[in-house]
Design a protein around this motif. Sequence first.
Motif: not given
Length: 192
Positions: A16-25, A51-63, A99-105
Motif C-alpha cells: 500500500i505504501c508503494f502504491f501510495h508513493v508510485l502514482f505521486k512519483a 497519473l494524478s487522478a490515479l493517485d487521488f483515487w488510491v489515496v482517497k479510497n485505499v491508502s 507509525k511509519k505508515d502514518s508518517w509516510l502517508f
Amino acid sequence: MDLNPPPGENYANPRICFFHVLFKAGALAFYILSALFFDSFVIIFVVTVLLSALDFWVVKNVSGRILVGLRWWNEIDDDGESVWKFECLDQESLARMNKKDSWLFWWTLYLTAVIWIFFGIFSLIRFQADYLLVVGVCLTLSIANIVGFTKCRKVTSILSGLCDAKKQIQQFASQTIANRFSSTIQSAFSAV
C-alpha cells in the motif's frame, strides 16, 4: 509532525505504501521528464493528469483507509448543499496503526502539494499557461485529498474527545447509581 520516520519500526503495509508513493512519483516524474521525450502538450497533459487522478483515487479510497484509518467523501444533499462525510476506525484501532505508515502517508501527501506549487510558480515565471493548467489540475487533486483527510483527522479527534467524555459520564452515573443502591441496601439491612 515529525520530520524523521519512527525508528526501529517496519512498514506494516509495504504494498500500500508503494502504491501510495508510485502514482505521486509517476505524475511528478512524467511531468518533469516529458519535455525530453514528447513534443505534444496533449500527451503530457493527459498522462500527467491521469497519473494524478490515479493517485487521488488510491489515496482517497485505499491508502487513507489502510495507512491512517481515515475515509472521507463529499455529498450534495437535497437542498443542494455540500456535506462532508467522515469515517474512521475506533480509537483502539487508530492507536495500533503503524507509525511509519502514518508518517509516510502524511508527509508524501503534503510534500506532493508543495512540489506542485513549486512547479506552478516555475510555470508562471516562464509564462507557460498551458503547463500551468496541468499543474493546476494536479495541485487541485492533491489539495482535495489534503483538505479531506485533514478535516477527517480533526473531526475524528473532536469526536474521540466527545466519546471519552460520554464514557466518563456513563462511568460516573453507573458508579453513583451503584453507590446509592449499595447504601440503600446496607441501610435496609442495618435497620432490621
